[in-house]
Scaffold this motif. Structure first.
Motif, PDB file in Angstrom:
ATOM      1  N   ALA A  31       1.004  -1.243   0.714  1.00  0.00           N
ATOM      2  CA  ALA A  31      -0.163   0.064  -0.350  1.00  0.00           C
ATOM      3  C   ALA A  31       0.678   1.407  -0.170  1.00  0.00           C
ATOM      4  O   ALA A  31       1.932   1.084   0.377  1.00  0.00           O
ATOM      5  CB  ALA A  31      -1.125   0.035   1.214  1.00  0.00           C
ATOM      6  N   ALA A  32       0.456   2.375  -0.140  1.00  0.00           N
ATOM      7  CA  ALA A  32       0.874   4.001  -0.433  1.00  0.00           C
ATOM      8  C   ALA A  32       1.291   3.761   1.395  1.00  0.00           C
ATOM      9  O   ALA A  32       1.110   3.547   2.458  1.00  0.00           O
ATOM     10  CB  ALA A  32      -0.102   5.056  -0.394  1.00  0.00           C
ATOM     11  N   ASN A  33       2.322   4.548   1.305  1.00  0.00           N
ATOM     12  CA  ASN A  33       3.160   5.242   2.155  1.00  0.00           C
ATOM     13  C   ASN A  33       3.017   5.934   3.456  1.00  0.00           C
ATOM     14  O   ASN A  33       2.471   6.725   2.840  1.00  0.00           O
ATOM     15  CB  ASN A  33       4.415   4.902   2.328  1.00  0.00           C
ATOM     16  CG  ASN A  33       5.431   5.475   3.643  1.00  0.00           C
ATOM     17  OD1 ASN A  33       5.155   6.528   4.743  1.00  0.00           O
ATOM     18  ND2 ASN A  33       6.837   5.013   3.531  1.00  0.00           N
ATOM     19  N   GLN A  34       2.291   5.042   4.603  1.00  0.00           N
ATOM     20  CA  GLN A  34       1.256   6.512   6.016  1.00  0.00           C
ATOM     21  C   GLN A  34       2.515   6.582   6.653  1.00  0.00           C
ATOM     22  O   GLN A  34       1.671   7.247   7.614  1.00  0.00           O
ATOM     23  CB  GLN A  34      -0.004   5.048   5.768  1.00  0.00           C
ATOM     24  CG  GLN A  34      -0.689   5.029   5.216  1.00  0.00           C
ATOM     25  CD  GLN A  34      -2.115   4.470   5.293  1.00  0.00           C
ATOM     26  OE1 GLN A  34      -2.828   3.943   4.918  1.00  0.00           O
ATOM     27  NE2 GLN A  34      -2.314   4.385   6.904  1.00  0.00           N
ATOM     28  N   ASP A  35       3.646   6.604   6.695  1.00  0.00           N
ATOM     29  CA  ASP A  35       4.511   7.230   7.684  1.00  0.00           C
ATOM     30  C   ASP A  35       4.250   8.451   8.413  1.00  0.00           C
ATOM     31  O   ASP A  35       4.172   9.039   8.959  1.00  0.00           O
ATOM     32  CB  ASP A  35       5.821   7.112   7.115  1.00  0.00           C
ATOM     33  CG  ASP A  35       6.585   5.908   6.930  1.00  0.00           C
ATOM     34  OD1 ASP A  35       5.487   4.352   8.019  1.00  0.00           O
ATOM     35  OD2 ASP A  35       7.326   5.443   6.764  1.00  0.00           O
ATOM     36  N   LYS A  36       3.633   9.862   6.962  1.00  0.00           N
ATOM     37  CA  LYS A  36       4.034  11.100   7.810  1.00  0.00           C
ATOM     38  C   LYS A  36       2.352  11.043   8.446  1.00  0.00           C
ATOM     39  O   LYS A  36       2.712  11.722   9.812  1.00  0.00           O
ATOM     40  CB  LYS A  36       3.826  11.516   6.545  1.00  0.00           C
ATOM     41  CG  LYS A  36       4.732  11.687   5.410  1.00  0.00           C
ATOM     42  CD  LYS A  36       4.602  13.338   4.499  1.00  0.00           C
ATOM     43  CE  LYS A  36       6.408  13.684   3.850  1.00  0.00           C
ATOM     44  NZ  LYS A  36       5.987  14.610   2.572  1.00  0.00           N
ATOM     45  N   VAL A  37       1.513  10.477   8.531  1.00  0.00           N
ATOM     46  CA  VAL A  37      -0.095  10.491   8.949  1.00  0.00           C
ATOM     47  C   VAL A  37       0.206   9.320   9.799  1.00  0.00           C
ATOM     48  O   VAL A  37      -0.300  10.000  11.213  1.00  0.00           O
ATOM     49  CB  VAL A  37      -1.322   9.790   8.402  1.00  0.00           C
ATOM     50  CG1 VAL A  37      -1.117  11.581   7.135  1.00  0.00           C
ATOM     51  CG2 VAL A  37      -0.984   8.623   7.947  1.00  0.00           C
ATOM     52  N   SER A  38       1.453   9.186  10.370  1.00  0.00           N
ATOM     53  CA  SER A  38       1.418   7.898  11.626  1.00  0.00           C
ATOM     54  C   SER A  38       2.320   8.397  12.244  1.00  0.00           C
ATOM     55  O   SER A  38       2.393   7.441  13.277  1.00  0.00           O
ATOM     56  CB  SER A  38       1.711   6.402  10.903  1.00  0.00           C
ATOM     57  OG  SER A  38       2.927   6.344  10.188  1.00  0.00           O
ATOM     58  N   GLY A  39       2.788   9.309  12.508  1.00  0.00           N
ATOM     59  CA  GLY A  39       3.601   9.840  13.252  1.00  0.00           C
ATOM     60  C   GLY A  39       4.875   8.955  12.447  1.00  0.00           C
ATOM     61  O   GLY A  39       5.852   9.285  13.871  1.00  0.00           O
ATOM     62  N   GLY A  40       5.586   8.143  12.349  1.00  0.00           N
ATOM     63  CA  GLY A  40       6.583   7.068  12.016  1.00  0.00           C
ATOM     64  C   GLY A  40       6.423   6.059  12.163  1.00  0.00           C
ATOM     65  O   GLY A  40       7.210   4.724  12.823  1.00  0.00           O
ATOM     66  N   ILE A  41       5.529   6.061  13.191  1.00  0.00           N
ATOM     67  CA  ILE A  41       5.440   4.155  13.977  1.00  0.00           C
ATOM     68  C   ILE A  41       4.322   3.711  12.719  1.00  0.00           C
ATOM     69  O   ILE A  41       3.789   3.316  12.351  1.00  0.00           O
ATOM     70  CB  ILE A  41       3.733   4.471  14.908  1.00  0.00           C
ATOM     71  CG1 ILE A  41       4.197   6.041  16.301  1.00  0.00           C
ATOM     72  CG2 ILE A  41       3.213   3.295  15.473  1.00  0.00           C
ATOM     73  CD1 ILE A  41       2.923   6.315  16.781  1.00  0.00           C
ATOM     74  N   LYS A  42       5.409   1.976  13.341  1.00  0.00           N
ATOM     75  CA  LYS A  42       5.155   0.936  12.235  1.00  0.00           C
ATOM     76  C   LYS A  42       4.042   0.801  12.623  1.00  0.00           C
ATOM     77  O   LYS A  42       3.389   0.491  12.957  1.00  0.00           O
ATOM     78  CB  LYS A  42       5.642  -0.374  13.016  1.00  0.00           C
ATOM     79  CG  LYS A  42       5.643  -0.888  11.658  1.00  0.00           C
ATOM     80  CD  LYS A  42       6.688  -2.162  12.401  1.00  0.00           C
ATOM     81  CE  LYS A  42       7.247  -3.170  11.666  1.00  0.00           C
ATOM     82  NZ  LYS A  42       5.582  -3.957  11.197  1.00  0.00           N
ATOM     83  N   LEU A  43       2.919   1.197  10.804  1.00  0.00           N
ATOM     84  CA  LEU A  43       1.759   0.527  10.912  1.00  0.00           C
ATOM     85  C   LEU A  43       1.665  -1.330  11.327  1.00  0.00           C
ATOM     86  O   LEU A  43       2.215  -1.464  10.872  1.00  0.00           O
ATOM     87  CB  LEU A  43       0.835   0.388   9.449  1.00  0.00           C
ATOM     88  CG  LEU A  43       0.983   1.672   8.997  1.00  0.00           C
ATOM     89  CD1 LEU A  43       0.748   1.750   7.453  1.00  0.00           C
ATOM     90  CD2 LEU A  43      -0.073   2.490   9.968  1.00  0.00           C
ATOM     91  N   MET A  44       0.715  -1.376  11.499  1.00  0.00           N
ATOM     92  CA  MET A  44       0.487  -2.830  12.137  1.00  0.00           C
ATOM     93  C   MET A  44      -1.248  -3.388  11.008  1.00  0.00           C
ATOM     94  O   MET A  44      -1.848  -3.168  11.470  1.00  0.00           O
ATOM     95  CB  MET A  44      -0.112  -2.744  13.514  1.00  0.00           C
ATOM     96  CG  MET A  44       1.652  -2.660  14.245  1.00  0.00           C
ATOM     97  SD  MET A  44       2.715  -3.665  14.370  1.00  0.00           S
ATOM     98  CE  MET A  44       2.171  -5.208  15.134  1.00  0.00           C
ATOM     99  N   PRO A  45      -1.285  -4.866  11.324  1.00  0.00           N
ATOM    100  CA  PRO A  45      -2.801  -5.506  10.568  1.00  0.00           C
ATOM    101  C   PRO A  45      -3.764  -4.725  11.609  1.00  0.00           C
ATOM    102  O   PRO A  45      -3.318  -4.676  12.868  1.00  0.00           O
ATOM    103  CB  PRO A  45      -2.091  -6.820  10.685  1.00  0.00           C
ATOM    104  CG  PRO A  45      -1.280  -7.198  10.426  1.00  0.00           C
ATOM    105  CD  PRO A  45      -0.446  -5.912  10.593  1.00  0.00           C
ATOM    106  N   GLY A  46      -4.615  -3.955  11.194  1.00  0.00           N
ATOM    107  CA  GLY A  46      -5.768  -3.488  11.647  1.00  0.00           C
ATOM    108  C   GLY A  46      -6.219  -2.441  11.449  1.00  0.00           C
ATOM    109  O   GLY A  46      -6.023  -1.356  12.175  1.00  0.00           O
TER     110      GLY A  46
END
Length: 186
Positions: A31-46
């Motif tokens: 998927a598209a990189n969501q690092d900017k909106v996540s504040g650098g927190i690693k995405l997880m399933p869910g």
């Protein structure tokens, strides 16, 4: 958006469009990189999956302007489109009754109660239906303390703000009049 712009409608709600929840690490990787909106927190399933509206491979806010909103868009409007009231009155055999209803239609609400502080342990009931593993919920994200991604302003948290309420009961009374008491005396 931060400033007023030509053509803006009062009450606009800007946010991200969601595309369900990530169900696996493979979905996150593709998927598209969501690092900017996540504040650098690693995405997880869910976690919530946002739509890459500008197809640049990155979910962000651009310049946060109407000309370059990144992947944000108008996801609702909090200004009611219709206001209405209904005043009803009735009388029957000396009893009378008046009631007033008031309502609003066509208003959206950004429901921040969904973005509850989960660290408190005082969870709202909607969390019973949250994502708890692959194949469970595709609407409500996993329980994650301090995870900025799942609490971004998005269409997931915009709800219909229309309502109708009983505003007032002005009278409930009984009047007993006999026919001879109402006739004129000469």
């Amino acid at each position: 958006m931060g400033n007023w712009y030509v053509g803006q409608k009062q009450g606009e709600i800007w946010g991200y469009e969601t595309y369900g929840l990530f169900q696996s690490e493979q979905e996150i990787a593709g998927a598209a990189n969501q690092d900017k909106v996540s504040g650098g927190i690693k995405l997880m399933p869910g976690d919530i999956r946002f739509v890459d509206r500008n197809n640049d491979g990155v979910i962000d806010w651009g310049d946060n302007t109407v000309d370059n909103p990144g992947d944000k868009k108008i996801i609702g409007n909090s200004t009611p489109r219709y206001h209405y009231g209904i005043n009803l009155g009735a009388d029957w055999k000396g009893f009378d009754f008046n009631i007033f209803f008031q309502g609003v239609a066509g208003a959206d609400i950004f429901d921040a109660t969904y973005r509850t502080d989960v660290a408190s342990g005082n969870y709202p009931s909607w969390m019973l239906g949250r994502w708890t593993g692959e194949g469970t919920s595709n609407k409500y994200p996993r329980l994650a303390v301090g995870d900025a991604t799942n609490w971004m302003v998005s269409d997931l948290y915009v709800c219909d703000g229309s309502y109708l309420r009983l505003k007032n009961i002005t009278s409930v009374s009984y009047t007993h009049l006999r026919a001879h008491e109402t006739s004129a005396h000469l």
